[in-house]
Design a protein around this motif. Structure first.
Motif, PDB file in Angstrom:
ATOM      1  N   MET A   1     -21.350 -37.334 -45.237  1.00 59.27           N
ATOM      2  CA  MET A   1     -20.590 -37.741 -46.410  1.00 59.27           C
ATOM      3  C   MET A   1     -19.324 -38.462 -45.965  1.00 59.27           C
ATOM      4  SD  MET A   1     -18.629 -34.300 -47.720  1.00 59.27           S
ATOM      5  CE  MET A   1     -17.412 -33.490 -46.664  1.00 59.27           C
ATOM      6  N   ARG A   2     -18.775 -39.282 -46.858  1.00 59.05           N
ATOM      7  CA  ARG A   2     -17.498 -39.943 -46.579  1.00 59.05           C
ATOM      8  C   ARG A   2     -16.359 -38.954 -46.767  1.00 59.05           C
ATOM      9  NH1 ARG A   2     -16.752 -44.072 -50.857  1.00 59.05           N
ATOM     10  NH2 ARG A   2     -18.066 -42.616 -52.049  1.00 59.05           N
ATOM     11  N   ALA A   3     -15.374 -39.046 -45.900  1.00 59.24           N
ATOM     12  CA  ALA A   3     -14.218 -38.156 -45.997  1.00 59.24           C
ATOM     13  C   ALA A   3     -13.045 -38.779 -45.260  1.00 59.24           C
ATOM     14  CB  ALA A   3     -14.541 -36.784 -45.411  1.00 59.24           C
ATOM     15  N   TRP A   4     -11.850 -38.265 -45.575  1.00 60.05           N
ATOM     16  CA  TRP A   4     -10.625 -38.639 -44.864  1.00 60.05           C
ATOM     17  C   TRP A   4     -10.064 -37.394 -44.185  1.00 60.05           C
ATOM     18  CZ3 TRP A   4      -8.416 -43.575 -44.742  1.00 60.05           C
ATOM     19  CH2 TRP A   4      -8.994 -44.524 -45.588  1.00 60.05           C
ATOM     20  N   GLN A   5      -9.596 -37.552 -42.965  1.00 62.44           N
ATOM     21  CA  GLN A   5      -9.018 -36.437 -42.221  1.00 62.44           C
ATOM     22  C   GLN A   5      -7.613 -36.796 -41.751  1.00 62.44           C
ATOM     23  OE1 GLN A   5     -11.985 -36.036 -39.083  1.00 62.44           O
ATOM     24  NE2 GLN A   5     -12.896 -34.261 -40.099  1.00 62.44           N
ATOM     25  N   VAL A   6      -6.764 -35.778 -41.685  1.00 66.97           N
ATOM     26  CA  VAL A   6      -5.432 -35.948 -41.101  1.00 66.97           C
ATOM     27  C   VAL A   6      -5.577 -35.724 -39.591  1.00 66.97           C
ATOM     28  CG1 VAL A   6      -3.054 -35.128 -41.052  1.00 66.97           C
ATOM     29  CG2 VAL A   6      -4.322 -35.146 -43.218  1.00 66.97           C
ATOM     30  N   ARG A   7      -5.600 -36.805 -38.821  1.00 69.60           N
ATOM     31  CA  ARG A   7      -5.820 -36.722 -37.376  1.00 69.60           C
ATOM     32  C   ARG A   7      -4.511 -36.538 -36.605  1.00 69.60           C
ATOM     33  NH1 ARG A   7     -10.776 -39.320 -35.922  1.00 69.60           N
ATOM     34  NH2 ARG A   7     -12.341 -38.299 -37.243  1.00 69.60           N
ATOM     35  N   ARG A   8      -3.512 -37.336 -36.969  1.00 70.50           N
ATOM     36  CA  ARG A   8      -2.239 -37.326 -36.238  1.00 70.50           C
ATOM     37  C   ARG A   8      -1.112 -37.313 -37.262  1.00 70.50           C
ATOM     38  NH1 ARG A   8      -5.660 -40.940 -34.284  1.00 70.50           N
ATOM     39  NH2 ARG A   8      -4.752 -42.543 -35.631  1.00 70.50           N
ATOM     40  N   PRO A   9      -0.656 -36.143 -37.683  1.00 74.91           N
ATOM     41  CA  PRO A   9       0.385 -36.100 -38.714  1.00 74.91           C
ATOM     42  C   PRO A   9       1.603 -36.920 -38.317  1.00 74.91           C
ATOM     43  CG  PRO A   9      -0.506 -33.910 -38.327  1.00 74.91           C
ATOM     44  CD  PRO A   9      -1.076 -34.793 -37.254  1.00 74.91           C
ATOM     45  N   GLY A  10       2.086 -37.719 -39.239  1.00 74.80           N
ATOM     46  CA  GLY A  10       3.245 -38.565 -38.991  1.00 74.80           C
ATOM     47  C   GLY A  10       3.465 -39.479 -40.177  1.00 74.80           C
ATOM     48  N   PRO A  11       4.461 -40.355 -40.117  1.00 75.35           N
ATOM     49  CA  PRO A  11       4.735 -41.265 -41.226  1.00 75.35           C
ATOM     50  C   PRO A  11       3.486 -42.060 -41.615  1.00 75.35           C
ATOM     51  CG  PRO A  11       6.461 -41.392 -39.570  1.00 75.35           C
ATOM     52  CD  PRO A  11       5.377 -40.557 -38.971  1.00 75.35           C
ATOM     53  N   MET A  12       3.384 -42.415 -42.877  1.00 78.10           N
ATOM     54  CA  MET A  12       2.215 -43.163 -43.314  1.00 78.10           C
ATOM     55  C   MET A  12       2.058 -44.471 -42.559  1.00 78.10           C
ATOM     56  SD  MET A  12       0.519 -41.304 -45.311  1.00 78.10           S
ATOM     57  CE  MET A  12      -0.706 -42.551 -45.715  1.00 78.10           C
ATOM     58  N   SER A  13       3.155 -45.019 -42.078  1.00 79.34           N
ATOM     59  CA  SER A  13       3.078 -46.250 -41.287  1.00 79.34           C
ATOM     60  C   SER A  13       2.339 -46.048 -39.974  1.00 79.34           C
ATOM     61  CB  SER A  13       4.486 -46.787 -41.010  1.00 79.34           C
ATOM     62  OG  SER A  13       5.256 -45.825 -40.305  1.00 79.34           O
ATOM     63  N   SER A  14       2.193 -44.807 -39.527  1.00 77.06           N
ATOM     64  CA  SER A  14       1.494 -44.502 -38.277  1.00 77.06           C
ATOM     65  C   SER A  14       0.026 -44.161 -38.501  1.00 77.06           C
ATOM     66  CB  SER A  14       2.188 -43.337 -37.555  1.00 77.06           C
ATOM     67  OG  SER A  14       2.015 -42.110 -38.261  1.00 77.06           O
ATOM     68  N   THR A  15      -0.479 -44.375 -39.710  1.00 77.65           N
ATOM     69  CA  THR A  15      -1.866 -44.122 -40.097  1.00 77.65           C
ATOM     70  C   THR A  15      -2.349 -42.713 -39.727  1.00 77.65           C
ATOM     71  OG1 THR A  15      -2.783 -45.093 -38.066  1.00 77.65           O
ATOM     72  CG2 THR A  15      -2.471 -46.570 -39.946  1.00 77.65           C
TER      73      THR A  15
END
Length: 333
Positions: free
Chosen positions: A1-15
């Motif tokens: 399934m499609r999903a989004w994960q938080v891989r590297r917490p940080g500012p949104m500019s750092s994806t």
């Protein structure tokens, strides 16, 4: 399934949010598998993604304002829910049921509490699980996209209003006017309150006027009248001082967020004397959730919910971070 994960917490500019493909989860004992139809984009998701909240689960799928359809029932589920039912998945997903807080009806303070999109994968995906005991029945008459923000923005706003102890017909100050605030204002107005809004952004100010605010001004500006109660929705500690200054004698300030930047030094005489008080808001109980959703069934709420497809979840969260969202953004799955 499609999903989004938080891989590297940080500012949104750092994806920090990464789009990926993962297996469809299996419902464990006592759980339901839900096909996600819509998921609200909450500021708490932003705190998880940017690292304001500590990592509880690596590579977590955020999202805790989930509207979906039950597609599978796990073993040992004791519920009247059936496959095909529409349910809500909210922030609170587990409490122990045995500690002193749970026994006193204050399960939101349970030390063993766990949360969707922080401790367990949430709704930025095509499927999600939920303990059946924490799945919420949803009021009729709302689209999936309108229901999603009710499941955190609405519920937390409702609890914040309770914590603010607004007297009948009282004057309520609202600091910040996003997803939660625009719903809470409607609950207060339905009870006869007079609303004064302090917020940034032309769109937010216009929304406040459209919903019936008696006055609208800048985020730190004084309201035109003393306030009986106030709720701080913006996660900005600097606003605590002007909010306290705006309170009348005996007034209460409730702080709605799970995260707040540091509060400047208070002056006792100026900010707290004359029995002004500050109260925090910590999650919610299931009783709060049911009470608010029953209110929403009786009173048709106007839900401002700009929509994004699931594949643009990172854009939605970035827009929220930048203050470009009016109301409560919702992902369409």
């Amino acid at each position: 399934m499609r999903a989004w994960q938080v891989r590297r917490p940080g500012p949104m500019s750092s994806t920090p949010l990464v789009r990926t493909t993962v297996d469809v989860p299996r419902p464990g004992p006592g759980e339901l598998l839900v096909a996600v139809r819509a998921c609200g984009v909450c500021r708490t998701d932003l705190h998880v993604a940017e690292g304001d909240l500590p990592v509880h689960r690596r590579d977590v799928v955020p999202g805790h304002e989930v509207v979906g359809e039950v597609v599978q029932i796990g073993p040992g589920v004791d519920t009247e829910l059936a496959v095909g039912d529409r349910v809500g998945i909210a922030w609170l997903r587990h409490t122990c049921g045995e500690c002193e807080y749970c026994r006193r009806g204050r399960e939101n303070l349970c030390p063993q509490s766990r949360y969707t999109g922080w401790d367990a994968d949430g709704g930025y995906a095509e499927f999600a699980t939920v303990p059946a005991a924490f799945a919420l029945p949803l009021p009729a008459g709302y689209a999936d996209t309108e229901l999603a923000p009710l499941l955190c923005a609405g519920i937390i706003g409702y609890r914040s209003l309770l914590r603010a102890e607004l007297p009948p017909g009282g004057r309520l100050g609202i600091y910040g006017f996003g997803g939660s605030a625009h719903l809470t204002a409607q609950v207060a107005l339905a009870g006869g309150a007079e609303i004064h809004v302090m917020t940034r952004g032309d769109a937010a100010r216009q929304l406040a006027r459209d919903l019936g605010a008696a006055s609208v001004q800048g985020a730190a500006d004084p309201p035109p009248v003393p306030l009986d109660s106030a709720i701080l929705f913006a996660p900005v500690g600097d606003l605590v001082l002007p909010a306290l200054e705006a309170l009348d004698r005996g007034g209460t300030l409730a702080i709605a967020g799970i995260h707040l930047s540091d509060i400047p030094v208070l002056n006792y005489q100026h900010h707290l004397f004359q029995e002004r008080q500050i109260r925090s808001v910590t999650s919610n109980t299931r009783a709060d959730a049911h009470a608010f959703l029953e209110f929403a069934a009786r009173h048709r709420l106007e839900v401002t919910c700009p929509q994004y497809p699931l594949d643009r979840a990172d854009e939605a969260l970035g827009d929220l971070s930048a203050g470009r969202v009016s109301g409560a953004a919702v992902l369409i799955v």
